[in-house]
Scaffold this motif. Structure first.
Motif, PDB file in Angstrom:
ATOM      1  N   ALA A 207       0.942  -1.332   0.055  1.00  0.00           N
ATOM      2  CA  ALA A 207       0.047  -0.149  -0.058  1.00  0.00           C
ATOM      3  C   ALA A 207       0.720   1.196  -0.049  1.00  0.00           C
ATOM      4  O   ALA A 207       0.411   2.236  -0.634  1.00  0.00           O
ATOM      5  N   ALA A 208       2.234   1.226   0.664  1.00  0.00           N
ATOM      6  CA  ALA A 208       2.970   2.237   0.711  1.00  0.00           C
ATOM      7  C   ALA A 208       3.820   2.262  -0.560  1.00  0.00           C
ATOM      8  O   ALA A 208       4.814   3.157  -0.595  1.00  0.00           O
ATOM      9  N   GLY A 209       3.734   1.475  -1.480  1.00  0.00           N
ATOM     10  CA  GLY A 209       4.658   1.386  -2.734  1.00  0.00           C
ATOM     11  C   GLY A 209       5.897   0.892  -2.387  1.00  0.00           C
ATOM     12  O   GLY A 209       6.983   1.307  -3.149  1.00  0.00           O
ATOM     13  N   ILE A 210       6.091   0.284  -1.587  1.00  0.00           N
ATOM     14  CA  ILE A 210       7.490  -0.406  -0.839  1.00  0.00           C
ATOM     15  C   ILE A 210       7.447  -1.807  -1.711  1.00  0.00           C
ATOM     16  O   ILE A 210       6.423  -2.781  -1.055  1.00  0.00           O
ATOM     17  N   THR A 211       8.604  -2.313  -2.154  1.00  0.00           N
ATOM     18  CA  THR A 211       8.632  -3.685  -2.578  1.00  0.00           C
ATOM     19  C   THR A 211       9.374  -4.463  -1.493  1.00  0.00           C
ATOM     20  O   THR A 211      10.833  -4.651  -1.261  1.00  0.00           O
ATOM     21  N   ALA A 212       8.775  -4.947  -0.485  1.00  0.00           N
ATOM     22  CA  ALA A 212       9.609  -5.739   0.625  1.00  0.00           C
ATOM     23  C   ALA A 212       9.768  -7.248  -0.169  1.00  0.00           C
ATOM     24  O   ALA A 212       8.782  -7.491  -0.570  1.00  0.00           O
ATOM     25  N   GLU A 213      10.908  -7.592   0.187  1.00  0.00           N
ATOM     26  CA  GLU A 213      11.198  -9.040  -0.375  1.00  0.00           C
ATOM     27  C   GLU A 213      11.221  -9.954   0.454  1.00  0.00           C
ATOM     28  O   GLU A 213      10.548 -10.520   1.169  1.00  0.00           O
ATOM     29  N   THR A 214      12.454 -10.766   0.397  1.00  0.00           N
ATOM     30  CA  THR A 214      12.896 -11.903   1.116  1.00  0.00           C
ATOM     31  C   THR A 214      12.926 -11.795   2.800  1.00  0.00           C
ATOM     32  O   THR A 214      13.110 -10.657   3.249  1.00  0.00           O
ATOM     33  N   LEU A 215      12.050 -12.910   3.269  1.00  0.00           N
ATOM     34  CA  LEU A 215      11.918 -12.869   4.776  1.00  0.00           C
ATOM     35  C   LEU A 215      12.741 -14.167   5.157  1.00  0.00           C
ATOM     36  O   LEU A 215      12.541 -15.124   4.887  1.00  0.00           O
ATOM     37  N   ILE A 216      13.491 -13.965   6.295  1.00  0.00           N
ATOM     38  CA  ILE A 216      14.222 -14.952   6.890  1.00  0.00           C
ATOM     39  C   ILE A 216      13.957 -15.036   8.386  1.00  0.00           C
ATOM     40  O   ILE A 216      13.879 -13.918   8.974  1.00  0.00           O
ATOM     41  N   SER A 217      14.210 -16.139   8.981  1.00  0.00           N
ATOM     42  CA  SER A 217      14.408 -16.113  10.487  1.00  0.00           C
ATOM     43  C   SER A 217      15.877 -15.886  10.512  1.00  0.00           C
ATOM     44  O   SER A 217      16.614 -16.746  10.163  1.00  0.00           O
ATOM     45  N   GLU A 218      16.154 -14.939  11.663  1.00  0.00           N
ATOM     46  CA  GLU A 218      17.560 -14.496  11.794  1.00  0.00           C
ATOM     47  C   GLU A 218      18.290 -15.529  12.921  1.00  0.00           C
ATOM     48  O   GLU A 218      17.609 -16.313  13.493  1.00  0.00           O
ATOM     49  N   TYR A 219      19.438 -15.105  13.238  1.00  0.00           N
ATOM     50  CA  TYR A 219      20.373 -15.682  14.177  1.00  0.00           C
ATOM     51  C   TYR A 219      20.084 -15.337  15.529  1.00  0.00           C
ATOM     52  O   TYR A 219      21.050 -14.962  16.411  1.00  0.00           O
ATOM     53  N   ALA A 220      18.957 -15.431  16.245  1.00  0.00           N
ATOM     54  CA  ALA A 220      18.749 -15.153  17.646  1.00  0.00           C
ATOM     55  C   ALA A 220      17.026 -15.423  17.646  1.00  0.00           C
ATOM     56  O   ALA A 220      16.327 -15.201  16.747  1.00  0.00           O
ATOM     57  N   PRO A 221      16.750 -16.032  18.925  1.00  0.00           N
ATOM     58  CA  PRO A 221      15.143 -16.427  19.107  1.00  0.00           C
ATOM     59  C   PRO A 221      14.416 -14.840  19.081  1.00  0.00           C
ATOM     60  O   PRO A 221      14.784 -13.890  19.483  1.00  0.00           O
ATOM     61  N   GLY A 222      13.447 -15.167  18.060  1.00  0.00           N
ATOM     62  CA  GLY A 222      12.512 -14.044  17.808  1.00  0.00           C
ATOM     63  C   GLY A 222      13.081 -13.162  16.745  1.00  0.00           C
ATOM     64  O   GLY A 222      12.364 -11.773  16.750  1.00  0.00           O
ATOM     65  N   GLN A 223      14.086 -13.310  16.108  1.00  0.00           N
ATOM     66  CA  GLN A 223      14.750 -12.315  15.443  1.00  0.00           C
ATOM     67  C   GLN A 223      14.576 -12.619  13.877  1.00  0.00           C
ATOM     68  O   GLN A 223      14.485 -13.752  13.585  1.00  0.00           O
ATOM     69  N   TYR A 224      14.243 -11.449  13.298  1.00  0.00           N
ATOM     70  CA  TYR A 224      13.598 -11.793  11.647  1.00  0.00           C
ATOM     71  C   TYR A 224      14.414 -10.869  10.783  1.00  0.00           C
ATOM     72  O   TYR A 224      15.069  -9.774  11.356  1.00  0.00           O
ATOM     73  N   GLU A 225      14.455 -10.977   9.387  1.00  0.00           N
ATOM     74  CA  GLU A 225      15.066  -9.813   8.329  1.00  0.00           C
ATOM     75  C   GLU A 225      14.318  -9.936   7.290  1.00  0.00           C
ATOM     76  O   GLU A 225      13.750 -10.963   6.674  1.00  0.00           O
TER      77      GLU A 225
END
Length: 466
Positions: A207-225
């Protein structure tokens, strides 16, 4: 009466938006301060056109606030100016609809100008614009230099309540309430438990015109990228990441969890970075960092690395602006601890990623997610400018474990970084004298606040021992 907007905003943009979105009742008008905090107002639908026609008066002191929203008099933006008003104007192309709000709302970014229409030089957006303009006017290549880039966004999703030990804890899955305290790095199944939330984040980004792409679970509990689409305009890249942070925070709250953008919320695990990928194009759109033959480095990318290495130490306050920022830098924590450079190596500060030579770029890794992306981009571009103009040699490539390299003049704590920033002629040029004074004064005031605060650590260490 319609005035000429110094930002280039046109009432026609607002009229078209209102016609296309009859459901929207109000708008967040947002200005970003030195800490990257969005400050402004919520206006009603009928006020939007007047905002585009005449701007909006806001106190100059809004750009002289610390992280707690308190005046920092040493910025010179409070009583030295009589706490007078300047005028904020909407930024063309930043008017968007917000996803999932009730009643429906929109959002538009704004920048501060003097009453006669000159850019207000303590506004971080104007600082980045000045560096982009300087590159475009550079005579190193035909047509000037044009930076392109993208930020990566790392963050934590936390439970709203602290654990029994008083520490923050990872959020339960919003899908079914399942809890995990593991480092679920790159686990795809783990992501599924948060998909309802991430679906709303992606919808908000769209809706904001942003192309968000890849999602990963990162290197700590509860962390994402979340990664963002590469932009040919660095200002848009900075807009994307600062807006996406607001989207993530709002959607997390709607799903009953807390989005955390501290650089280091848990001392036992990796912190959250905001890596900045940047390349340079000439007037014809060609990537000037690209080598003629793979493996034979283009001198320009080496000179850019040299400039970034030489200026990194005095710039660290921009990349790590808060007390908590400095807890992120620890050996083997995926946060760089020296101004090293390397190829396909995540232990260095300046990384040339593997991949097609057509996409040759520098990944700048020191910044935490708590940093202001406008200032990060401005200082990185200034460092690249210096490296290209002076043909600075970056020194030997770091291979293997970059954590074994020496600090080489990099500050090791927040106070040292503040002192280095205050004394830096490079940083004064990169930020401009006014924002340099504003930023360092705010950081000095925040440091004093932290140092006079008696924390639980004091009681834990000293209550029964001294």
């Amino acid at each position: 009466m319609t005035e000429t907007s110094p930002s280039g905003a046109s009432p026609a943009e607002a009229e078209a938006f209102l016609a296309a979105h009859p459901e929207i009742e109000a708008f967040d008008i947002v200005l970003h301060d030195a800490n990257g905090i969005g400050r402004g107002k919520i206006i009603r639908r009928h006020e939007l056109l007047s905002f585009y026609r005449s701007g909006r008066h806001l106190p100059i002191s809004i750009l002289g606030l610390d992280i707690c929203g308190e005046d920092v008099h040493e910025t010179g933006l409070i009583w030295d100016q009589g706490d007078g008003d300047l005028r904020a104007w909407p930024i063309p192309g930043t008017l968007v609809a917000l996803h999932g709000t009730s009643p429906p709302r929109g959002e538009v970014f704004m920048s501060m100008y003097t009453l006669d229409g000159a850019p207000m030089t303590s506004d971080p957006r104007h600082v980045l614009a000045r560096q982009v303009e300087a590159l475009a006017a550079d005579g190193l290549v035909v047509g000037g230099l044009h930076p392109a880039g993208a930020f990566e966004l790392e963050f934590f999703l936390l439970d709203n309540a602290r654990g029994p030990d008083g520490r923050v804890q990872p959020a339960r899955d919003v899908l079914d309430g399942r809890k995990s305290r593991r480092t679920e790095v790159y686990s795809v199944d783990h992501l599924h438990g948060m998909l309802p939330l991430f679906s709303d984040i992606y919808a908000g980004a769209k809706a904001a015109g942003i192309t968000a792409e890849t999602l990963i679970s990162e290197y700590a509990p509860g962390q994402y990228e979340l990664t963002l689409h590469y932009r040919q305009n660095v200002m848009q890249a900075a807009d994307d990441v600062i807006r996406l942070k607001r989207i993530v925070r709002a959607q997390a709250r709607a799903h009953g969890v807390t989005a955390c953008f501290m650089a280091k919320p848990n001392e036992d695990y990796a912190g959250s970075g905001m890596h900045f990928h940047v390349s340079m194009q000439d007037g014809a759109g060609a990537n000037i960092f690209m080598e003629a033959r793979e493996g034979e480095w283009n001198p320009r990318i080496l000179h850019a690395l040299g400039g970034l290495r030489r200026t990194m130490g005095e710039s660290m306050l921009v990349f790590a602006p808060h007390a908590n920022s400095w807890r992120r830098f620890a050996s083997q924590s995926y946060a760089p601890v020296s101004p090293s450079w390397g190829v396909n190596n995540r232990s260095v500060a300046l990384r040339i990623p593997a991949g097609d030579i057509l996409a040759r770029r520098i990944e700048h890794r020191p910044s935490g997610v708590d940093a202001n992306p406008y200032l990060v981009a401005a200082v990185v571009l200034a460092g690249i400018r210096a490296g290209l103009a002076q043909e600075i040699d970056p020194g030997p490539e770091t291979t293997g474990n970059g954590y074994e390299a020496g600090a080489e003049g990099i500050p090791t704590d927040w106070k040292s970084a503040i002192d280095a920033a205050k004394a830096s002629d490079f940083l004064k040029e990169a930020l401009g004298a006014d924002l340099h004074r504003t930023f360092t004064a705010i950081k000095a005031a925040e440091y004093a606040r932290v140092m006079r605060t008696v924390s639980e650590v004091d009681f834990d260490l000293y209550l029964h021992t001294v």
